[in-house]
Write an enzyme that holds these catalytic residues in place. Sequence first.
Site, PDB file in Angstrom:
ATOM      1  N   ILE A   1       0.831  -1.204   0.000  1.00 13.27           N
ATOM      2  CA  ILE A   1       0.000   0.000   0.000  1.00 13.27           C
ATOM      3  C   ILE A   1       0.868   1.257   0.000  1.00 13.27           C
ATOM      4  O   ILE A   1       0.519   2.270  -0.619  1.00 13.27           O
ATOM      5  CB  ILE A   1      -0.982   0.005   1.193  1.00 13.27           C
ATOM      6  CG1 ILE A   1      -2.047   1.101   1.019  1.00 13.27           C
ATOM      7  CG2 ILE A   1      -0.247   0.189   2.514  1.00 13.27           C
ATOM      8  CD1 ILE A   1      -2.952   0.911  -0.165  1.00 13.27           C
TER       9      ILE A   1
ATOM     10  N   LYS B   1      -5.461   2.607   7.573  1.00 13.25           N
ATOM     11  CA  LYS B   1      -6.579   1.864   8.144  1.00 13.25           C
ATOM     12  C   LYS B   1      -6.243   0.374   8.222  1.00 13.25           C
ATOM     13  O   LYS B   1      -5.458  -0.122   7.399  1.00 13.25           O
ATOM     14  CB  LYS B   1      -7.858   2.105   7.328  1.00 13.25           C
ATOM     15  CG  LYS B   1      -7.797   1.595   5.868  1.00 13.25           C
ATOM     16  CD  LYS B   1      -8.173   0.138   5.770  1.00 13.25           C
ATOM     17  CE  LYS B   1      -7.872  -0.433   4.422  1.00 13.25           C
ATOM     18  NZ  LYS B   1      -7.997  -1.904   4.383  1.00 13.25           N
TER      19      LYS B   1
ATOM     20  N   ASP C   1     -10.342  -6.427   6.706  1.00  8.30           N
ATOM     21  CA  ASP C   1      -9.353  -5.443   6.235  1.00  8.30           C
ATOM     22  C   ASP C   1      -9.904  -4.680   5.036  1.00  8.30           C
ATOM     23  O   ASP C   1      -9.886  -3.448   5.037  1.00  8.30           O
ATOM     24  CB  ASP C   1      -8.028  -6.127   5.905  1.00  8.30           C
ATOM     25  CG  ASP C   1      -6.981  -5.122   5.450  1.00  8.30           C
ATOM     26  OD1 ASP C   1      -6.377  -4.471   6.312  1.00  8.30           O
ATOM     27  OD2 ASP C   1      -6.789  -4.979   4.228  1.00  8.30           O
TER      28      ASP C   1
ATOM     29  N   SER D   1      11.618   0.636   7.548  1.00  9.51           N
ATOM     30  CA  SER D   1      11.022  -0.643   7.208  1.00  9.51           C
ATOM     31  C   SER D   1      11.972  -1.750   7.624  1.00  9.51           C
ATOM     32  O   SER D   1      13.193  -1.590   7.533  1.00  9.51           O
ATOM     33  CB  SER D   1      10.745  -0.735   5.706  1.00  9.51           C
ATOM     34  OG  SER D   1      10.253  -2.011   5.353  1.00  9.51           O
ATOM     35  N   ARG D   2      11.410  -2.888   8.056  1.00 10.70           N
ATOM     36  CA  ARG D   2      12.266  -3.998   8.461  1.00 10.70           C
ATOM     37  C   ARG D   2      12.905  -4.700   7.273  1.00 10.70           C
ATOM     38  O   ARG D   2      13.915  -5.386   7.418  1.00 10.70           O
ATOM     39  CB  ARG D   2      11.449  -5.012   9.264  1.00 10.70           C
ATOM     40  CG  ARG D   2      11.052  -4.522  10.644  1.00 10.70           C
ATOM     41  CD  ARG D   2      10.210  -5.543  11.377  1.00 10.70           C
ATOM     42  NE  ARG D   2       8.943  -5.767  10.695  1.00 10.70           N
ATOM     43  CZ  ARG D   2       8.022  -6.631  11.119  1.00 10.70           C
ATOM     44  NH1 ARG D   2       8.248  -7.354  12.208  1.00 10.70           N
ATOM     45  NH2 ARG D   2       6.884  -6.774  10.467  1.00 10.70           N
TER      46      ARG D   2
END
Length: 310
Positions: A13, A89, A167, A35-36
Amino acid sequence: MPVKLAIVGVGKIARDQHLPVIAASPDFELAAAASRSTGVEGVKSFTSLAELLDACPEVEAVSLCTPPVGRAQDARLAISRGVHVLLEKPPAATLSEVDDLARRAQAAGVTLFASWHSRFAPAVPAAKAWLQGRTVRAARITWKEDVRVWHPGQEWIFAPGGMGVFDPGVNALSIVTEILPETFALRRGRLVFPSNRQAPIAAELAFEDARGAPIAAELDFLHTGDQRWDIEVETDGGRLVLSKGGSEMTVDGTAATAGAHGPHAEYAPLYAHFARLIAERRSDVDVAPFRHVADAFMIGERVEGPAFAF
């Protein structure tokens, strides 16, 4: 001057929507990413928000695009540093976390935006305006998509807190809570859980509004072929249909005017709204869509379905 923004969670996303919209926005400048697993080319990248904020004191706002479980921890950290926060969201893993974040943001004097991108779909404002002053007799939500297309390999979505079919289903709930003139509540539900998963893959919900009008919802995460994101509303003044996730609107079969379309038709106005909130030192933390999801988990009948694998 554009607000210096960092993005946390560089997944699908973020790459499909957030990064292109931020790059085109006059209100924001992407300053860093965390970010991992991957970074963002051309900006400073880190493996955690804590590292990012320590190294980049110029960051004024963050967009949190990580899965909902664990997101509140990053939001609390950002708020404690005086940084404005946009929450993808659903805003967090639980309603209690969102309430806590709202209190913290107010005390810190920073903006907290629990974003619902589907509310910014092109036809949603027109649908809301058309429904004002009309009596709803019935409504139906049909939200059917293929999880293997939209969330390929994303195991977290079927883990506790991932919400499964809710979701995408919460997108529909974010629209109807925005456009319907009366509040509504869940009366009964049926949730189908794969035998090997902790979140539902399909759901049937029966709501009722304050005037007694029925609102039915059918959610399906295994739908192949043409994807369906439709909301139909029967009123005393005609029948309104929102289709394609709120992108198109018809009244009694006749197309009605709507806003600009395009691949970023929802996220561009969403970020413009975030910029206004920051400028006005306001927050926008509406949990109505999320509350309906919680109600479904609370009173919905649980049915076991076949095992699921990506």
